[in-house]
Design an enzyme around this catalytic site. Structure first.
Site, PDB file in Angstrom:
ATOM      1  N   ALA A  40      -8.735   1.037   6.240  1.00 18.08           N
ATOM      2  CA  ALA A  40     -10.149   0.670   6.073  1.00 18.08           C
ATOM      3  C   ALA A  40     -10.810   1.757   5.227  1.00 18.08           C
ATOM      4  CB  ALA A  40     -10.812   0.594   7.442  1.00 18.08           C
ATOM      5  N   GLY A  46      -5.550  -0.023   8.613  1.00 20.16           N
ATOM      6  CA  GLY A  46      -5.826  -1.426   8.304  1.00 20.16           C
ATOM      7  C   GLY A  46      -4.850  -1.984   7.296  1.00 20.16           C
ATOM      8  N   GLU A  75      -2.068  -3.130   9.256  1.00 24.37           N
ATOM      9  CA  GLU A  75      -2.524  -4.297  10.033  1.00 24.37           C
ATOM     10  C   GLU A  75      -2.562  -5.544   9.153  1.00 24.37           C
ATOM     11  OE1 GLU A  75      -5.976  -2.085  11.513  1.00 24.37           O
ATOM     12  OE2 GLU A  75      -5.397  -2.749  13.500  1.00 24.37           O
ATOM     13  N   GLU A  96      -5.009   5.983  12.921  1.00 28.12           N
ATOM     14  CA  GLU A  96      -6.414   5.963  13.341  1.00 28.12           C
ATOM     15  C   GLU A  96      -6.764   7.042  14.357  1.00 28.12           C
ATOM     16  OE1 GLU A  96      -4.514   3.403  12.783  1.00 28.12           O
ATOM     17  OE2 GLU A  96      -5.641   1.727  11.959  1.00 28.12           O
TER      18      GLU A  96
END
Ligand code: T1G
Length: 656
Positions: free
Chosen positions: A62, A101, A104, A124
């Site tokens: 992200a 992310g 992910e 994270e």
């Protein structure tokens, strides 16, 4: 410019992401991927899709810069769920680092292929977060629970090979083959098969027993030392085993958002960007730096050996210099001991160890410095000794050879006076053990040239260190703040505390060790020498505690003498409180007319942080440090300040 483009290669769509520098999942990228999924599903000529990234890496997560603002739709879980719901198979083609992310998104794809040099991870927790887009649920369904829990709670990425063995990556691109070509072929094959069951609806291969979770989470709690994210991550992973996907995803998202808005994540995101900022030094912008191939290290003691090993392990040839054969041989064995432990820990191969040994010499006399590109002096911390060494180096080294001192506090401007051309003198202050500690203070003297300074700074980066700019003052950045930290703790002893109380309080704060235990480990004579050095210029009206001096006058220098602040004669590794020390403290309180009082742990911690920040502010105002965030990183990387608190400057500037 669109950050996502969709091309049709004979019925296989290539979804090409281009969002430099690391293809972070900005709002535009999240929206663009959803549009791509809609387009591909609607186009009957397309049978499958390859998701690939331009630039240095697959999606690296992200966009951390967006975290301080309110999240904007589409949220990442929506983007990933849309890819997973596609009617045609998506193949993630991974190079560089698929992180956070990014991984992910790859888990929302039906398949994952990677080049052998790629890495994948969910880091994270290093930002005080947990995966917030399905990673804690999908990863344990792609790989085994042990691998998934370790990856999520440690934040450590895995290489492509290990990820493939764990079931996270479906295929590794054969050496010499092109990633995109391989992925297109893989996708064409996949299009001829039924869609695999999405990870979100699969049951995990093996659901660990309740006891396994208790033990795993217990171990993680112990290691976390007050940091919330690894423990929350472990609990949310377990939750994902016990609840249906939609409910588990909602729980994961709310836990992620709670952490994101919490103090620890704000502090760790500050540290993330601070760590990158510290590597930027305006003073050297545009300077021509030189390559360093051959390094001479003067001094074969602990520091010299650590520095020599770090240089060898990062591709330099190294000549260690001592005054006589005996110390040279001792230094040689110290370095080879470090290389042997690297071999034992699998960090280097046996061939590599042999090659490093062949690139290393240890001799008496300065002859070998004649070929050096850089000399690093690591001899006894005495100005006269260092000036003599630099005068000799000035005679025997090439004019373009950089001369660096590893001094931890002496005035390098004074040392530079021993050299004809002081522009080639710089400070490289390593932290012990020098082959392990990441921090290096690169000290700018009044006469060093930008080329010399820039070359030294780049050399520290080459050793995989975190170099930080510092000007010349007693103790530079770290030791100067450490001096004030220790001083205020001695005052708190006089005012009412005991060493064990302050140490316990600072451990509870998250420091690796308390100040008194740390002093006993490093040696109390070092601080004693610093106090004696400063005595001549100390303001007579300034408060001064005699406690530490009285302990040193008894010959108690800490662990190395069997006693210091604590008594090390018993079994307890950390020593035991010594009634003699309490007696000295009470005597000093009485002598100074101090009525001792109670301190809470929080008051001790606040006193320490505000003292560090006050000295940091002076260091900033004097131009010794470039940024407040650099000071935070010095304490985090060099002195065990907990990263999840962000550093004293961050804490003080954010104090509510
Ligand atoms: N967001 C924004 N900027 C980033 C960034 C990111 N994720 N990663 C790097 N940058 C910037 C960095 O500040 C620097 O900027 C430049 O890119 C180059 O970085 C929902 C919530 C990918 C291994 O934690 O580990 O996904 O200084 O110098 O050494 O579950 O960057 O040039 O202006 O580090 O080659 C998870 C963080 C996010 C990965 C590349 N992802 N990045 O290393 O370059 S949270 C991460 C890295 C998340 C989801 C959760 C490294 C790298 P500037 P660099 P590098």
């Amino acid at each position: 410019m669109s950050v996502v483009a969709v091309e049709n290669h004979g019925g296989i769509a290539v979804v090409r992401v281009d969002n430099p520098p690391v293809n972070a999942l900005s709002h535009a990228l999240r929206s663009g991927l959803i549009e791509a999924a809609e387009k591909i599903d609607a186009d009957d000529s397309i049978r499958a899709a390859v998701l690939i990234c331009a630039g240095r890496t697959f999606i690296a997560g992200a966009d951390i810069r967006e975290f301080n603002a309110a999240p904007k739709e589409p949220h990442l879980p929506d983007t990933i769920n849309r890819i997973e719901a596609s009617s045609k198979p998506w193949v993630a083609a991974i190079h560089g680092t698929a992180l956070g992310g990014g991984l992910e998104v790859a888990l929302g794809c039906h398949y994952r292929v990677a080049v052998s040099t790629a890495r994948a991870g969910l880091p994270e927790v290093n930002l005080g977060l947990i995966p917030g887009a399905g990673g804690t649920i999908r990863l344990p369904r792609a790989a085994n629970p042990e691998f998934a829990l370790e990856m999520i709670t440690s934040g450590k990425p895995a290489g492509a090979g290990a990820a493939h063995d764990a079931g996270l990556i479906d295929a590794i691109v054969p050496e010499g083959q092109d990633l995109e070509t391989f992925a297109l072929s893989f996708a064409a094959d996949a299009s001829a098969k039924p869609l695999p069951e999405p990870l979100s609806t699969r049951q995990p291969a093996t659901a660990p027993t309740a006891g396994w979770w208790e033990q795993a989470i217990g171990n993680i709690e112990k290691k976390a030392k007050g940091q919330l994210s690894p423990v929350t991550a472990a609990r949310i992973v377990r939750n994902g085993f016990e609840k249906p996907f939609a409910e588990a995803l909602a729980d994961e998202r709310s836990a992620f958002l709670e952490l994101k808005d919490g103090d620890q994540s704000k502090a760790m995101r500050h540290a993330f960007f601070a760590e990158r900022e510290m590597g930027k030094v305006p003073f050297v912008e545009g300077a021509q730096t030189r390559d360093i191939h051959r390094v001479a290290v003067i001094g074969g003691g602990t520091m010299g050996a650590g520095i020599a090993a770090a240089a060898l392990l990062n591709g330099c040839a190294v000549d260690m210099i001592e005054r006589e054969e005996g110390p040279a041989e001792a230094g040689y064995h110290r370095v080879m001991g470090i290389l042997d432990s690297s071999l034992k820990r699998g960090l280097i191969s046996a061939d590599k160890r042999e090659a490093l040994e062949n690139a290393f010499t240890a001799t008496a006399g300065y002859a070998k410095t004649a070929d050096a590109d850089l000399v690093i002096e690591a001899v006894f911390e005495d100005m006269d000794v260092k000036k003599a060494v630099f005068a000799k180096l000035d005679e025997v080294t090439r004019p373009e050879c950089i001369l660096a001192t590893n001094t931890s506090y002496l005035d390098i401007n004074e040392i530079a006076k021993s050299v004809g051309n002081p522009a080639r003198v710089v400070g490289l202050h390593f932290f012990s053990p020098a082959h392990i500690m990441k921090l290096v203070e690169v000290i700018r003297t009044g006469s060093v040239s930008p080329e010399t300074y820039g070359t030294a700074f780049a050399f520290a980066k080459r050793l995989k260190k975190n170099p930080v700019y510092s000007g010349v003052c007693d103790g530079f950045i770290g030791n100067r703040i450490l001096y004030e930290y220790r001083k205020v703790c001695d005052f708190m002893l006089e005012d009412g505390c005991l060493p064990q109380q302050i140490d316990a309080s600072m451990r509870a704060f998250g420091m690796a060790m308390g100040p008194f235990a740390m002093g006993d480990m490093a040696g109390l004579d070092i601080g004693w020498a610093a106090r004696k050095r400063r005595a001549a210029t100390r303001d007579p009206n300034e408060r001064y505690s005699r406690i530490a001096d009285r302990i040193c006058e008894l010959g108690r220098f800490g662990q190395k003498t069997g006693a210091g602040w604590y008594d090390y004669s018993g079994e307890a590794r950390g020593g035991t409180p010594d009634p003699l020390i309490e007696k000295i403290i009470l005597e000093e309180s009485e002598k100074n007319g101090i009525v001792r009082r109670e301190f809470t742990s929080r008051e001790i911690q606040d006193t320490v942080v505000s003292t560090m920040a006050a000295e940091g502010q002076k260091i900033l105002e004097e131009g010794i440090a470039l940024r407040a965030s650099d000071i935070d990183m010095v304490l985090i990387l060099g002195y065990g300040f907990p990263r999840w608190r962000g550093g004293p400057m961050f804490m003080t500037s954010n104090a509510g």
